[in-house]
Design an enzyme around this catalytic site. Structure first.
Site, PDB file in Angstrom:
ATOM      1  N   ASP A 184      -2.181   5.886  13.259  1.00 20.56           N
ATOM      2  CA  ASP A 184      -2.781   5.367  13.180  1.00 20.56           C
ATOM      3  C   ASP A 184      -2.867   4.391  14.260  1.00 20.56           C
ATOM      4  O   ASP A 184      -4.204   4.222  15.098  1.00 20.56           O
ATOM      5  CB  ASP A 184      -2.694   3.535  11.809  1.00 20.56           C
ATOM      6  N   HIS A 208       1.965   7.858  11.207  1.00 21.89           N
ATOM      7  CA  HIS A 208       2.518   8.081  12.309  1.00 21.89           C
ATOM      8  C   HIS A 208       0.516   7.731  13.310  1.00 21.89           C
ATOM      9  O   HIS A 208       1.505   8.418  14.348  1.00 21.89           O
ATOM     10  CB  HIS A 208       3.454   8.418  12.407  1.00 21.89           C
ATOM     11  N   GLY A 257       8.474   0.963   3.298  1.00 19.67           N
ATOM     12  CA  GLY A 257       7.404   2.210   4.025  1.00 19.67           C
ATOM     13  C   GLY A 257       6.542   1.794   3.035  1.00 19.67           C
ATOM     14  O   GLY A 257       4.804   2.259   2.687  1.00 19.67           O
ATOM     15  N   ASN A 310      14.211  -1.345   8.548  1.00 19.97           N
ATOM     16  CA  ASN A 310      13.354  -2.432   9.086  1.00 19.97           C
ATOM     17  C   ASN A 310      13.483  -1.562   9.809  1.00 19.97           C
ATOM     18  O   ASN A 310      14.385  -2.014  10.951  1.00 19.97           O
ATOM     19  CB  ASN A 310      14.410  -3.674   8.901  1.00 19.97           C
ATOM     20  N   LYS A 311      11.987  -1.441  10.565  1.00 25.44           N
ATOM     21  CA  LYS A 311      11.774  -0.944  11.481  1.00 25.44           C
ATOM     22  C   LYS A 311      11.206  -1.514  12.826  1.00 25.44           C
ATOM     23  O   LYS A 311      11.581  -1.166  13.855  1.00 25.44           O
ATOM     24  CB  LYS A 311       9.867  -0.740  11.669  1.00 25.44           C
ATOM     25  N   ARG A 358       0.917  -0.729  -0.169  1.00 21.91           N
ATOM     26  CA  ARG A 358       0.090   0.372  -0.338  1.00 21.91           C
ATOM     27  C   ARG A 358       1.008   1.360  -0.628  1.00 21.91           C
ATOM     28  O   ARG A 358       2.111   1.606   0.332  1.00 21.91           O
ATOM     29  CB  ARG A 358      -0.836   0.045   1.086  1.00 21.91           C
ATOM     30  N   SER A 363       4.713  -1.680   3.058  1.00 14.35           N
ATOM     31  CA  SER A 363       3.453  -2.821   3.585  1.00 14.35           C
ATOM     32  C   SER A 363       4.101  -4.151   3.362  1.00 14.35           C
ATOM     33  O   SER A 363       3.214  -4.341   2.740  1.00 14.35           O
ATOM     34  CB  SER A 363       2.369  -2.492   3.025  1.00 14.35           C
ATOM     35  N   SER A 364       5.507  -3.897   2.625  1.00 11.31           N
ATOM     36  CA  SER A 364       5.861  -5.961   2.123  1.00 11.31           C
ATOM     37  C   SER A 364       5.478  -6.537   3.683  1.00 11.31           C
ATOM     38  O   SER A 364       5.017  -7.818   2.670  1.00 11.31           O
ATOM     39  CB  SER A 364       7.261  -5.398   1.642  1.00 11.31           C
ATOM     40  N   ASP A 369      -1.776  -1.107   8.169  1.00 11.10           N
ATOM     41  CA  ASP A 369      -1.826  -1.484   6.520  1.00 11.10           C
ATOM     42  C   ASP A 369      -2.783  -2.871   5.704  1.00 11.10           C
ATOM     43  O   ASP A 369      -2.481  -3.482   4.956  1.00 11.10           O
ATOM     44  CB  ASP A 369      -0.198  -2.190   6.634  1.00 11.10           C
TER      45      ASP A 369
HETATM   46  P1  ADP Z   1       7.784  -2.834   5.155  1.00  4.94           P
HETATM   47  O1  ADP Z   1       7.315  -0.846   5.088  1.00  4.94           O
HETATM   48  O2  ADP Z   1       8.392  -3.110   3.872  1.00  4.94           O
HETATM   49  O3  ADP Z   1       6.979  -2.974   6.010  1.00  4.94           O
HETATM   50  P2  ADP Z   1       9.626  -3.714   7.262  1.00  4.94           P
HETATM   51  O4  ADP Z   1      10.539  -3.183   7.647  1.00  4.94           O
HETATM   52  O5  ADP Z   1       8.003  -3.534   7.880  1.00  4.94           O
HETATM   53  O6  ADP Z   1       9.236  -2.995   5.961  1.00  4.94           O
HETATM   54  O7  ADP Z   1       9.489  -4.896   6.943  1.00  4.94           O
HETATM   55  C1  ADP Z   1      10.242  -5.984   5.525  1.00  4.94           C
HETATM   56  C2  ADP Z   1      10.519  -6.937   5.823  1.00  4.94           C
HETATM   57  O8  ADP Z   1       9.322  -7.754   5.351  1.00  4.94           O
HETATM   58  C3  ADP Z   1      12.338  -7.656   4.895  1.00  4.94           C
HETATM   59  O9  ADP Z   1      13.633  -7.298   5.364  1.00  4.94           O
HETATM   60  C4  ADP Z   1      11.583  -9.228   4.981  1.00  4.94           C
HETATM   61  O10 ADP Z   1      12.475  -9.396   6.299  1.00  4.94           O
HETATM   62  C5  ADP Z   1      10.603  -8.667   4.963  1.00  4.94           C
HETATM   63  N1  ADP Z   1      10.307  -8.974   3.392  1.00  4.94           N
HETATM   64  C6  ADP Z   1       9.207  -7.925   2.494  1.00  4.94           C
HETATM   65  N2  ADP Z   1       9.481  -8.657   0.934  1.00  4.94           N
HETATM   66  C7  ADP Z   1       9.139  -9.779   1.428  1.00  4.94           C
HETATM   67  C8  ADP Z   1       9.553 -10.963   0.794  1.00  4.94           C
HETATM   68  N3  ADP Z   1       9.570 -11.050  -1.053  1.00  4.94           N
HETATM   69  N4  ADP Z   1       9.879 -11.753   0.452  1.00  4.94           N
HETATM   70  C9  ADP Z   1      10.279 -12.069   2.134  1.00  4.94           C
HETATM   71  N5  ADP Z   1      10.085 -11.701   2.705  1.00  4.94           N
HETATM   72  C10 ADP Z   1       9.733 -10.469   2.529  1.00  4.94           C
HETATM   73  P1  NG1 Z   2       5.338   0.423   7.248  1.00  4.55           P
HETATM   74  O1  NG1 Z   2       6.022   1.630   6.746  1.00  4.55           O
HETATM   75  O2  NG1 Z   2       4.914  -0.244   6.511  1.00  4.55           O
HETATM   76  O3  NG1 Z   2       6.166   0.101   8.009  1.00  4.55           O
HETATM   77  C1  NG1 Z   2       3.833   1.166   9.790  1.00  4.55           C
HETATM   78  C2  NG1 Z   2       3.335   1.144  10.713  1.00  4.55           C
HETATM   79  C3  NG1 Z   2       2.378   1.707  10.313  1.00  4.55           C
HETATM   80  C4  NG1 Z   2       1.638   3.036  10.378  1.00  4.55           C
HETATM   81  C5  NG1 Z   2       3.624   3.090   9.774  1.00  4.55           C
HETATM   82  C6  NG1 Z   2       3.031   5.351   9.985  1.00  4.55           C
HETATM   83  C7  NG1 Z   2       3.411  -1.492  11.234  1.00  4.55           C
HETATM   84  C8  NG1 Z   2       3.060  -2.863  11.001  1.00  4.55           C
HETATM   85  N1  NG1 Z   2       3.656  -0.594  10.266  1.00  4.55           N
HETATM   86  O4  NG1 Z   2       4.130   0.912   8.135  1.00  4.55           O
HETATM   87  O5  NG1 Z   2       0.851   0.983  11.265  1.00  4.55           O
HETATM   88  O6  NG1 Z   2       1.645   3.251  12.031  1.00  4.55           O
HETATM   89  O7  NG1 Z   2       3.977   3.028  10.057  1.00  4.55           O
HETATM   90  O8  NG1 Z   2       2.152   5.151   9.609  1.00  4.55           O
HETATM   91  O9  NG1 Z   2       3.515  -1.725  12.442  1.00  4.55           O
END
Ligand code: ADP
Ligand code: NG1
Length: 489
Positions: free
Chosen positions: A58, A56, A155, A245-246, A49, A157-158, A202
């Site tokens: 939700d 920040h 950011g 990575n959050k 998404r 939402s993978s 997300d």
């Molecule tokens: P995002 O903002 O994309 O949600 P996060 O830091 O919360 O970022 O999560 C990213 C992590 O999700 C990656 O470091 C990996 O561990 C996992 N991830 C994302 N896409 C894939 C994928 N296609 N296959 C396996 N793991 C994935």
């Molecule tokens: P991303 O950027 O996808 O990690 C995170 C939070 C959301 C929201 C946004 C900031 C998770 C899974 N997602 O999104 O709920 O707080 O940051 O608006 O924690």
């Protein structure tokens, strides 16, 4: 007559449709068969998404305005009569993983050596949440093959798409039927097992998204209302090339707990008794019973200092340090000794106002709703097309400035993209959690080609040494996509 697909997409359950013939699905099916010796019995697709505005907030209980992307996590799956998960990934950087699953309590989510979660932990979050929902009432497991094309840690939402795809696959394989809002809430809860205290935006958009519209998502109760976006503009996503990575740092949770502490102090100093439970800034707002504008004034009155020490917070809340840690802090924020409460609360209340204004303007421009004529931007309640884009763009820019200055979650690359965009008359902001990741820009249609071209040159080529021809991987126009879907044979 609407097609089966159209009817399914409108239903309040996750749509289940016949698997379309599609090259990506065929490739994944072949990988699955080569690995497991039989065809997958179904596929699950969950989109990433982009959040247009409302960052920040939700987890503070305020509405947000995201839309689903075309990029997604696609999973091929089969139920097995064995309590185990066999996990494969089409991208070889994500190593295979097998594990027994007995009870959800036994699924442990641990970080790797760098403090970052292993990729499969996101899958385990989804499985853990599903098993908890089933009260461990299953002897079965899953074979899963994953193919994702959402830029990770950006950011978009993978991680939530991965958690949600795993949870949905497990439940569908066990014939569990849930509404979209129920499964979105379950997936939001499941993802918190990774350690970050996200607010649920997300997972909500992953299930409730509709094609061609953004969604105005409210929490408690979770609800999505379609918002038509201006027809004469396109939302462009541009990657800053900085990944964040959050779950690897405490930056995200630090903001969450600063908001919790600010809410608690606002309520306490306003003379409203609290039962020491965690409350959000929106709950504090509701209990105090003032407008958002008045809450902003109250923040200045009750939280005048730039920094509050742990001691000061304890004194105001009349509790000890250990109690503060146990009641309000997370495992990875217990050692923090200084908090920025005014700045975070101001961002949240002001951003909540911006979301409402953004939505009102979109509704008005699509002839879809009432106008809030009190914002000084409207003439006789009517806004012209040009004015609409200018107002929306300014709201996005203000959001970015606030995230940069008050919330301190921007990155120099994100700021650079925002600056370059602004010079071209395109307003933009960081999207998602920040500290890297992507910018979302509101680009008038007639500027689109030029805008993307100049970003490729000024940012990707000159600043990042990426050949202009390869830059399309990092900057692209988007249109709102539909939410999660199940493909059956
Ligand atoms: P995002 O903002 O994309 O949600 P996060 O830091 O919360 O970022 O999560 C990213 C992590 O999700 C990656 O470091 C990996 O561990 C996992 N991830 C994302 N896409 C894939 C994928 N296609 N296959 C396996 N793991 C994935
Ligand atoms: P991303 O950027 O996808 O990690 C995170 C939070 C959301 C929201 C946004 C900031 C998770 C899974 N997602 O999104 O709920 O707080 O940051 O608006 O924690």
């Amino acid at each position: 007559m609407p097609t089966e697909m159209e009817c399914e997409l409108k239903s309040d359950k996750v749509p289940i449709v016949i698997t379309p013939s599609d090259e990506r699905i065929s490739r994944l099916s072949r990988l699955f068969e080569d690995e497991f010796g039989h065809n997958p019995s179904f596929y699950v697709r969950v989109p990433g998404r982009v959040n247009i505005i409302g960052e920040h907030i939700d987890y503070c209980g305020y509405p947000v305005l995201p839309m689903a992307l075309e990029q997604d996590i696609l999973v091929a799956a089969s139920l097995i009569q064995e309590p185990a998960i066999y996990l494969r990934n089409a991208n070889s950087k994500y190593k295979s993983f097998n594990t027994k699953i007995t009870t959800y309590e036994d699924i442990k989510i641990t970080p790797d050596g760098d403090g970052k979660p292993f990729w499969y932990n996101y899958v385990l979050c989804g499985i853990k949440g599903a098993l908890e929902h089933l009260e461990n009432n299953t002897e079965n497991g899953l074979q899963l093959y994953i193919d994702g094309n959402i830029p990770p840690a950006s950011g978009l939402s993978s991680s939530s798409a991965l958690v949600s795809a795993a949870c949905l696959s497990f439940l569908y394989a066990q014939n569990v039927s849930m509404s979209k809002t129920e499964i979105a809430s379950l997936c939001a809860k499941s993802e918190r097992y990774i350690g970050t205290q996200g607010g649920g935006m997300d997972q909500a958009i992953a299930f409730l998204a509709e094609k061609y519209c953004a969604q105005y998502i409210t929490f408690q109760p979770l609800q999505a209302t379609s918002v038509s976006l201006p027809e004469d503009a396109v939302f462009v996503v541009a990657h800053s090339l900085a990944e964040a990575n959050k779950a690897a740092t405490n930056d995200f949770n630090r903001r969450v707990i600063e908001c919790r502490l600010a809410a608690q102090i606002l309520l306490t100093l306003h003379g409203i008794p609290t039962d020491k439970k965690i409350i959000t800034l929106s709950e504090a707002h509701n209990k105090i019973g003032k407008s958002l504008e008045e809450m902003i004034q109250l923040v200045h009155t009750y939280l005048p200092k730039d920094i509050y020490t742990k001691d000061e917070v304890c004194t105001i809340l009349k509790i000890g340090e250990k109690e503060l840690e146990n009641l309000y802090l997370t495992a990875n924020t217990k050692d923090i000794n200084e908090f920025k409460l005014k700045q975070r609360a101001l961002h949240v209340y002001e951003e909540a106002l911006r979301v409402d204004e953004f939505r009102n303007i979109c509704n008005q421009s699509s002839g879809n709703g009432k106008v809030n004529g009190t914002n000084g931007h409207t003439t006789n309640g009517v806004v012209s097309k040009n004015e609409t884009l200018a107002i929306l763009g300014k709201l996005m820019l203000k959001s970015h400035e606030s995230l940069k200055n008050l919330y301190e979650c921007s990155h120099t690359n994100l700021d650079r993209i925002v600056e370059i965009s602004q010079k071209l008359g395109v307003h933009s902001r960081l999207t998602g959690a920040g500290w890297g990741g992507c910018v979302v820009a509101l680009c008038p249609k007639n500027l689109l080609e030029n805008y993307i071209d100049i970003l490729k040159e000024e940012f990707y080529d000159k600043h990042c040494n990426i050949d202009k021809c390869d830059a399309h991987l990092y900057v692209f126009a988007t249109t709102p996509n539909h939410g999660a879907i199940i493909y059956k044979n």
